[in-house]
Design an enzyme around this catalytic site. Structure first.
Site, PDB file in Angstrom:
ATOM      1  N   LYS A 242     -63.339  36.600   0.025  1.00 55.07           N
ATOM      2  CA  LYS A 242     -63.904  35.292  -0.293  1.00 55.07           C
ATOM      3  C   LYS A 242     -63.017  34.181   0.276  1.00 55.07           C
ATOM      4  O   LYS A 242     -61.792  34.357   0.384  1.00 55.07           O
ATOM      5  CB  LYS A 242     -63.973  35.104  -1.820  1.00 55.07           C
ATOM      6  CG  LYS A 242     -64.921  36.007  -2.564  1.00 55.07           C
ATOM      7  CD  LYS A 242     -64.833  35.740  -4.068  1.00 55.07           C
ATOM      8  CE  LYS A 242     -65.712  36.677  -4.873  1.00 55.07           C
ATOM      9  NZ  LYS A 242     -67.142  36.364  -4.704  1.00 55.07           N
ATOM     10  N   ARG A 316     -72.460  45.331  -8.777  1.00 53.76           N
ATOM     11  CA  ARG A 316     -73.611  46.231  -8.966  1.00 53.76           C
ATOM     12  C   ARG A 316     -73.207  47.692  -8.803  1.00 53.76           C
ATOM     13  O   ARG A 316     -73.850  48.581  -9.369  1.00 53.76           O
ATOM     14  CB  ARG A 316     -74.718  45.850  -7.991  1.00 53.76           C
ATOM     15  CG  ARG A 316     -74.420  46.054  -6.538  1.00 53.76           C
ATOM     16  CD  ARG A 316     -75.307  45.226  -5.625  1.00 53.76           C
ATOM     17  NE  ARG A 316     -74.993  43.807  -5.748  1.00 53.76           N
ATOM     18  CZ  ARG A 316     -75.626  42.844  -5.084  1.00 53.76           C
ATOM     19  NH1 ARG A 316     -76.620  43.154  -4.265  1.00 53.76           N
ATOM     20  NH2 ARG A 316     -75.283  41.574  -5.229  1.00 53.76           N
TER      21      ARG A 316
END
Length: 462
Positions: A242, A316
């Protein structure tokens, strides 16, 4: 430190200052009926009939005063209509001039939350106490406010002090308090049994190694309810790193775990007649030579192979293995919380968790409880027309479709591959953070969807 349980008390006629409640509809009539000194005070304080406006009303003596505040609807008080008073009034004891606070008791407590773990204790926060005749409501309100504070505390705590081991300690303490059973899977057993949890967390150092934390509680013959929470204690994005601005708040990426833990605590504190199974996959998505790589393929606990298109779509992955474990015990209801996608925030902003459900009755009941509890959410579709986006050229599934379309929906569809269609399942894509303060809701970690889910569980099992 302010003790929330002390801030609402039974009204036994003890001395207290009065709070008058008005709304826009009755403001002019109320004002006309007031003595001249009150009208003068309101004019001097430039009070207008807008929600949260307030003014001090002088009494016969210098220290004899009361307060008036404007709410949106004085007939149905919301959770937040007295919250501004709880933040700003002088320390002391208060009661309403007419009626009972009702739902506003929660906001009164929530407004006085402080996260002061890392601050020098220069002076104690002023305690504003609200009296109520609804004695039976006090204990429930305090428990819910404490659960909300638990979420805030966990999310606000920096990663240095809130790693996988710290989440484990929090679950273990909850288990001890309520005579539950805590089990932790780590190391080789985790790698063999929960390959995606292991793969996401394997780059972290040994002290912050990945693990699956489970808590079981309640009679074994009671209806089974499973609650799963995403516990990414910090998310660098992995090798798909990020930017610094995106990493700034990633201490909150375990916000799903915080919600799940707090909800489990409410279940046990109220002795809800269920067999509870709490599952928290706890990892740090770190960067090292052994970090998960884009293009890697992992065989999940369910046996489905997953191509890792993006290492920053890690939540996820760990949730999927935990959901499979939850399903193995055949619960009749499955709820998960996760700070899963930025797409949900683009669609709904910071206040509204996205709700996905494979059962219309469950979704309807969850939304209704969110409305009733002033904890709103918004259902998004498990739109199977987007299933093709999850296709991979080399595996059964792709964890991060190209293009960025419908990001929160495709993430939920990914998770749905690990949950049977016959098992009622609700998935919260929640922000767990408040970027700016509102009355009763300080900036920082926040419980979004907790009270809606708790309302549903009470409705169904209470």
């Amino acid at each position: 430190m302010t003790v929330l349980a002390d801030l609402i008390q039974p009204d036994k006629g003890q001395p207290a200052r009065t709070i008058h409640i008005v709304d826009k509809q009755n403001f002019d009539d109320w004002l006309a009926a007031q003595p001249e000194r009150h009208r003068t005070a309101i004019d001097a304080q430039d009070m207008k009939p807008t929600p949260f406006a307030r003014a001090i009303l002088p009494g016969d003596k210098a220290d004899d005063w009361s307060v008036v505040t404007v709410v949106a609807d004085r007939v149905r008080l919301s959770s937040w209509c007295l919250a501004k008073l709880a933040e700003t009034l002088p320390a002391g004891t208060y009661r309403l001039a007419e009626g009972e606070p009702g739902a506003a008791l929660f906001g009164w407590l929530s407004a006085q939350y402080r996260f002061d773990t890392y601050r020098k204790d220069e002076k104690a926060a002023p305690a504003r106490i609200l009296l109520t005749g609804e004695v039976n409501r006090i204990a429930d309100t305090v428990r819910t406010a404490k659960a909300t504070a638990r979420v805030r505390d966990l999310v606000n705590t920096p990663t240095l002090d809130m790693g996988p081991a710290d989440l484990e300690a929090a679950v273990a303490a909850l288990a001890r308090k309520h005579d539950g059973e805590c089990k932790v899977t780590r190391g080789d057993e985790l790698e063999q049994g929960y390959p995606m949890i292991h793969a996401v967390g394997m780059a972290a150092d040994k002290a912050r190694a990945p693990r699956l934390i489970e808590l079981s509680w309640g009679r074994k013959d009671a209806p089974r309810v499973a609650i799963v929470g995403k516990g990414v204690c910090f998310d660098t994005g992995g090798l798909d790193i990020k930017p610094s601005a995106g990493m700034r708040l990633m201490k909150k990426d375990m916000g799903g775990a915080a919600h799940a833990l707090a909800l489990a605590g409410l279940v046990m504190e109220h002795n809800l007649p269920v067999r509870l199974h709490l599952l928290i996959p706890a990892v740090e998505n770190a960067i090292a030579g052994n970090a998960l790589r884009p293009g890697d393929v992992i065989i999940s606990r369910k046996g489905l192979s997953v191509e890792v298109a993006n290492t920053d779509a890690e939540g996820r992955l760990i949730l999927a293995d935990a959901l499979v474990r939850a399903v193995e015990d055949e619960p009749e209801l499955l709820i998960d919380f996760a700070t899963l996608t930025g797409a949900a925030r683009v669609a709904l902003g910071p206040d509204l968790p996205a709700l996905f459900a494979n059962d219309d009755a469950l979704a309807t009941d969850m939304a209704a409880n969110g409305t009733a509890e002033d904890d709103p959410l918004w259902r998004l579709p498990l739109w199977t027309g987007y299933d093709d986006m999850l296709k991979s050229d080399v595996a059964d599934l792709n964890n991060s479709p190209d293009g960025g379309f419908a990001g929160s929906i495709t993430a939920a569809l990914f998770l749905s591959r690990f949950v049977p269609d016959t098992l009622p399942w609700a998935h919260f894509d929640t922000f767990a953070w408040r970027p700016s303060a509102k009355p009763g809701r300080p900036k920082g970690g926040e419980a979004l969807g907790l009270r809606a889910a708790w309302g549903l569980l009470r409705q169904r099992y209470g």
